[in-house]
Design an enzyme around this catalytic site. Structure first.
Site, PDB file in Angstrom:
ATOM      1  N   GLY A   1     -20.395  40.128  -6.289  1.00  0.00           N
ATOM      2  CA  GLY A   1     -18.949  40.339  -6.304  1.00  0.00           C
ATOM      3  C   GLY A   1     -18.286  40.338  -4.934  1.00  0.00           C
ATOM      4  N   THR A   2     -18.989  39.861  -3.899  1.00  0.00           N
ATOM      5  CA  THR A   2     -18.354  39.882  -2.571  1.00  0.00           C
ATOM      6  C   THR A   2     -17.166  38.922  -2.509  1.00  0.00           C
ATOM      7  OG1 THR A   2     -20.083  38.391  -1.823  1.00  0.00           O
ATOM      8  CG2 THR A   2     -20.323  40.663  -1.190  1.00  0.00           C
ATOM      9  N   GLY A   3     -17.272  37.781  -3.214  1.00  0.00           N
ATOM     10  CA  GLY A   3     -16.157  36.827  -3.236  1.00  0.00           C
ATOM     11  C   GLY A   3     -14.936  37.450  -3.900  1.00  0.00           C
ATOM     12  N   CYS A   4     -15.171  38.127  -5.023  1.00  0.00           N
ATOM     13  CA  CYS A   4     -14.065  38.793  -5.736  1.00  0.00           C
ATOM     14  C   CYS A   4     -13.419  39.834  -4.828  1.00  0.00           C
ATOM     15  CB  CYS A   4     -14.580  39.516  -6.981  1.00  0.00           C
ATOM     16  SG  CYS A   4     -15.555  38.517  -8.109  1.00  0.00           S
TER      17      CYS A   4
ATOM     18  N   LYS B   1     -15.527  30.060   2.794  1.00  0.00           N
ATOM     19  CA  LYS B   1     -16.397  31.214   3.034  1.00  0.00           C
ATOM     20  C   LYS B   1     -17.811  30.750   3.346  1.00  0.00           C
ATOM     21  CE  LYS B   1     -15.398  32.678  -1.036  1.00  0.00           C
ATOM     22  NZ  LYS B   1     -15.281  33.421  -2.303  1.00  0.00           N
TER      23      LYS B   1
ATOM     24  N   THR C   1     -25.170  41.993  -2.916  1.00  0.00           N
ATOM     25  CA  THR C   1     -24.002  41.195  -2.502  1.00  0.00           C
ATOM     26  C   THR C   1     -23.171  40.743  -3.695  1.00  0.00           C
ATOM     27  OG1 THR C   1     -25.286  39.158  -2.606  1.00  0.00           O
ATOM     28  CG2 THR C   1     -25.205  40.261  -0.471  1.00  0.00           C
TER      29      THR C   1
END
Ligand code: PLP
Length: 257
Positions: A207-210, A172, A205
């Site tokens: 928690g965008t990975g979650c 990412k 932004t």
């Protein structure tokens, strides 16, 4: 009669609602599936960041996994904050019994505010036991550096890791720089595939990975192939980041609503 698509998350609770299982659930529901949660840790979070974290005892995690996996016909599993070696082991053991179950691993190592969410010994075990079992692992640049130990972090170290693990990696680019936010899908013996979107500058932004990993898992659960699931989850996340970039949150807001 319609049957729900059940997606299981194995992740920590973020009491401030931005990341963790709260973000997982929003993304899974938005993708049209139904989330169930094995909770690995309880955190105390405020606008100042993660104030404290307590793991759920590994035996209790193992029991949650056992009961849920036995009772529901899950189409996919997604993991996030796994805390320590015992919890990584509990998940690896549970997944061994369901070899057909699609599993997406978000290798959460630390919170954006800096606190470690996985011990160093557990990082090695995650790489050894969970990544080879996952149809996709979704590191950011820092997580790739910790997982690969191969220099970089860059596309070639991600490609080498995918080759070694024998499974797909989504590197990412959200923490990178440049006008484009590029995510790269790396698979053994395949050319890297790029997923690009304009970079959105926003405080909101968390928690965008979650949310991305959960959105992908929910789409795989509904039969999308990996590149299509990544493309659609990223597009939906992008729409949310764009729509909420100017929202006035108490502290940094969530990236996915
Ligand atoms: N899981 C929990 C419980 C967290 O508190 C955090 C970050 O604070 C994360 C996961 C990682 O979140 P992100 O999606 O921002 O990497």
């Amino acid at each position: 009669m319609p049957t729900p698509t059940y997606v299981l998350t194995v992740s920590g609770s973020d009491s401030s609602g931005g990341a963790g299982l709260q973000a997982d659930n929003r993304a899974i529901i938005a993708a049209g599936a139904f989330p169930l949660n094995v909770v690995t840790a309880i955190t105390i979070q405020s606008p100042a960041g993660v104030l404290a974290a307590r793991p759920v005892p590994a035996k209790f995690v193992a029991r949650q996994l056992q009961e849920l996996l036995q009772a529901y016909p899950f189409a996919a599993v997604k993991s996030g904050m796994l805390v320590d070696v015992e919890i990584v082991e509990a998940l690896a053991f549970a997944l061994e019994k369901y070899p057909g179950l699609k599993y997406v691993c978000d290798p959460v190592l630390r919170a954006s505010s800096g606190r470690s969410l996985l011990t160093t010994e557990a990082v090695a075990l995650l790489r050894e036991r969970l990544m080879p079992r996952a149809v996709l692992t979704t590191p950011n640049l820092d997580e790739l550096a910790a997982l690969s130990g191969l220099g970089g972090p860059d596309l070639s170290s991600a490609q080498a890791l995918a080759q070694e693990i024998g499974q797909a990696i989504l590197l990412k680019g959200g923490h990178g720089s440049g006008a484009e936010c590029d995510d790269w899908l790396l698979r053994a013996n395949a050319k890297p595939q790029r997923f690009t979107a304009p970079r959105i500058h926003s405080r909101n932004t968390r928690g965008t990975g979650c949310a991305l990993a959960s959105g992908i898992a929910a789409r795989i659960a509904q039969g999308e192939n990996l590149p299509t699931a990544i493309c659609n989850a990223k597009e939906r996340l992008q729409e949310s980041l764009q729509a909420h970039r100017g929202d006035d949150w108490t502290g940094d807001g969530p990236g996915f609503l």
